[in-house]
Design a protein around this motif. Structure first.
Motif, PDB file in Angstrom:
ATOM      1  N   GLN A  64       0.822  -1.208   0.000  1.00 35.71           N
ATOM      2  CA  GLN A  64       0.000   0.000   0.000  1.00 35.71           C
ATOM      3  C   GLN A  64       0.858   1.261   0.000  1.00 35.71           C
ATOM      4  O   GLN A  64       0.624   2.195  -0.785  1.00 35.71           O
ATOM      5  CB  GLN A  64      -0.900  -0.032   1.236  1.00 35.71           C
ATOM      6  CG  GLN A  64      -1.821   1.164   1.424  1.00 35.71           C
ATOM      7  CD  GLN A  64      -2.570   1.076   2.748  1.00 35.71           C
ATOM      8  OE1 GLN A  64      -2.239   0.256   3.608  1.00 35.71           O
ATOM      9  NE2 GLN A  64      -3.571   1.906   2.919  1.00 35.71           N
ATOM     10  N   ASP A  67       2.687   1.862  -3.288  1.00 38.70           N
ATOM     11  CA  ASP A  67       1.798   1.965  -4.448  1.00 38.70           C
ATOM     12  C   ASP A  67       1.712   3.425  -4.878  1.00 38.70           C
ATOM     13  O   ASP A  67       0.675   4.088  -4.783  1.00 38.70           O
ATOM     14  CB  ASP A  67       0.414   1.415  -4.089  1.00 38.70           C
ATOM     15  CG  ASP A  67      -0.507   1.305  -5.297  1.00 38.70           C
ATOM     16  OD1 ASP A  67      -0.035   1.581  -6.433  1.00 38.70           O
ATOM     17  OD2 ASP A  67      -1.682   0.965  -5.129  1.00 38.70           O
ATOM     18  N   TYR A  77      -7.323  -2.724  -0.227  1.00 41.78           N
ATOM     19  CA  TYR A  77      -6.425  -3.137   0.847  1.00 41.78           C
ATOM     20  C   TYR A  77      -7.207  -3.504   2.105  1.00 41.78           C
ATOM     21  O   TYR A  77      -6.925  -4.521   2.754  1.00 41.78           O
ATOM     22  CB  TYR A  77      -5.429  -2.010   1.156  1.00 41.78           C
ATOM     23  CG  TYR A  77      -4.450  -1.754   0.039  1.00 41.78           C
ATOM     24  CD1 TYR A  77      -3.414  -2.648  -0.214  1.00 41.78           C
ATOM     25  CD2 TYR A  77      -4.561  -0.621  -0.772  1.00 41.78           C
ATOM     26  CE1 TYR A  77      -2.506  -2.421  -1.244  1.00 41.78           C
ATOM     27  CE2 TYR A  77      -3.670  -0.391  -1.802  1.00 41.78           C
ATOM     28  CZ  TYR A  77      -2.647  -1.292  -2.032  1.00 41.78           C
ATOM     29  OH  TYR A  77      -1.760  -1.061  -3.062  1.00 41.78           O
ATOM     30  N   ILE A 121      -3.792  -1.231   8.061  1.00 42.23           N
ATOM     31  CA  ILE A 121      -4.239  -0.676   6.782  1.00 42.23           C
ATOM     32  C   ILE A 121      -4.530   0.809   6.909  1.00 42.23           C
ATOM     33  O   ILE A 121      -4.202   1.608   6.020  1.00 42.23           O
ATOM     34  CB  ILE A 121      -5.465  -1.444   6.261  1.00 42.23           C
ATOM     35  CG1 ILE A 121      -5.102  -2.914   6.049  1.00 42.23           C
ATOM     36  CG2 ILE A 121      -5.971  -0.843   4.953  1.00 42.23           C
ATOM     37  CD1 ILE A 121      -3.962  -3.157   5.095  1.00 42.23           C
ATOM     38  N   GLN A 125      -2.235   3.964   5.094  1.00 44.56           N
ATOM     39  CA  GLN A 125      -2.704   5.137   4.364  1.00 44.56           C
ATOM     40  C   GLN A 125      -2.084   6.414   4.930  1.00 44.56           C
ATOM     41  O   GLN A 125      -1.673   7.300   4.189  1.00 44.56           O
ATOM     42  CB  GLN A 125      -4.236   5.230   4.441  1.00 44.56           C
ATOM     43  CG  GLN A 125      -4.832   6.354   3.600  1.00 44.56           C
ATOM     44  CD  GLN A 125      -4.577   6.175   2.114  1.00 44.56           C
ATOM     45  OE1 GLN A 125      -4.539   5.052   1.602  1.00 44.56           O
ATOM     46  NE2 GLN A 125      -4.410   7.278   1.401  1.00 44.56           N
TER      47      GLN A 125
END
Length: 406
Positions: A64, A67, A77, A121, A125
């Motif tokens: 993540q 990316d 995700y 997760i 972010q």
């Protein structure tokens, strides 16, 4: 809003440092207040749950964060992690039913790992946007919550399992009121989680090699515990696990810097800035080596005193084992830094093979050395094994960089 690299490193040190310190407090409370068998049962539960959850976690957070071209949405995700955490919890419970494990402790540890996996997760972010202050707060709150809960269970209910269950409940509160709500604000108060119509196959296939990498890495860290449990007993395994946990000091430095460097390393490599990528990687590896060396020298001088203060006089008698483990930590942290660099290059498929070689070396070394030398053999294996991984990672990264420029 992008933040400076120094600012990101500061926040990751603050958050990871607090979390690592709280985990040390938890282990110290258990070692001082519970029997050696309970300590061994707890560390065995961690040794069982960690590889399973790391495998099913698929290193989605690193995928993540790196990316940089937004190939997948947050919902991809989040949804995939939700499915894999359920699968991981079921797998750990099944292993517990098959083996001789305290199911109360094991189930609570598995639930705690599942909540931490979901929080990752949201943290990923925040990390991707280089908002490390949110991530640091999340880690600190989860660490403090568990540190409050465990002694409540141990002292008030005379049950470690109850303390761990309370830790799960408090971590769920942190997950919603801190992790979820902070991400909600980062997305401009728009809906950012949707589990409808998402195809997880591509993301799963891309991340699966990293899941095997994390499984093998975790097994490499836990194989000495498995052989100690099998050959020496639960109490001896608990002693080794408590001392080996001190590696978390070096690991937290490595991971804090690595998580801060990863987005930038990924951009440098994607943009073809080879020199800047190499310099930042060298800075990372060199810093890890210096931290590891400082910790090793500390154990030579004050190792026995520290173990007595942190754990108990019985564990303090193993100060030489402490020094051996921390010597191995120098090479392990350097290899960890190169692992971050390889992931930032988006080179995933070869990583299971690299760690597989390390696993074979570790299995052979632990079986032979622990069998004949006891816990000292586990310390020797902790030095030998990461050296192999370090050498292989260096050769692979150098080869990839030469091919890219060639």
């Amino acid at each position: 809003m992008k933040h400076g690299l120094k600012n990101s490193v500061f926040w990751m040190f603050a958050g990871s440092g607090t979390y690592a310190l709280m985990q040390w407090f938890q282990l110290a409370i258990i070692s001082k207040s519970c029997s050696a068998y309970t300590l061994g049962s707890f560390t065995l539960a961690l040794a069982i749950a960690a590889p399973v959850f790391l495998f099913f976690g698929l290193q989605l957070r690193n995928v993540q964060v790196t990316d940089s071209r937004n190939e997948y949405t947050f919902s991809h995700y989040f949804g995939l992690r939700l499915c894999t955490m359920i699968a991981a919890f079921a797998t750990v419970c099944l292993i517990g039913l098959i083996g001789r494990v305290d199911m109360g402790i094991l189930t609570a540890v598995a639930a705690l790992k599942g909540v931490e996996g979901m929080a990752e997760i949201f943290n990923g972010q925040q990390q991707k946007l280089e908002r490390m202050e949110f991530l640091a707060l999340s880690l600190s709150l989860k660490g403090v919550a568990a540190t409050i809960a465990i002694p409540v269970g141990v002292y008030c209910f005379d049950s470690l399992a109850v303390g761990l269950a309370l830790a799960v409940a408090l971590n769920l509160v942190v997950l919603f009121f801190n992790d979820y709500l902070n991400c909600y604000r980062l997305f401009g108060r728009k809906r950012f989680i949707s589990l409808r119509g998402l195809n997880y196959k591509s993301l799963f296939v891309k991340s699966l090699p990293l899941g095997f990498v994390m499984l093998i890495i975790s097994l490499n860290g836990n194989i000495p515990k498995y052989f100690s449990e099998l050959l020496l007993g639960t109490e001896q395994q608990g002693i080794y696990s408590a001392i080996a946990y001190c590696l978390v000091v070096g690991n937290f430095v490595s991971n804090a810097v690595g998580q801060s460097f990863s987005p930038r390393l990924s951009r440098y490599y994607a943009d073809g800035e080879r020199i800047r990528f190499i310099r930042l990687s060298q800075l990372f590896v060199g810093g890890n080596a210096l931290v590891g060396l400082a910790l090793f020298l500390f154990t030579l001088v004050w190792g026995e005193w520290f173990l007595r203060l942190a754990f108990s006089p019985a564990i303090a008698a193993y100060s030489r084992l402490f020094s051996l483990i921390m010597l191995g930590g120098i090479f392990a942290n350097m290899a960890n830094a190169l692992g971050y660099s390889l992931t930032a290059m988006r080179v995933f498929r070869i990583q299971p093979f690299i760690n597989g070689i390390e696993l074979v070396v570790n299995l052979i070394g632990c079986y032979l050395l622990i069998r004949y030398y006891g816990l000292s053999g586990a310390g020797l294996a902790a030095v030998i094994t990461p050296c192999f991984r370090l050498a292989i990672l260096f050769l692979v990264i150098r080869n990839r960089l030469n091919r890219r420029c060639g």
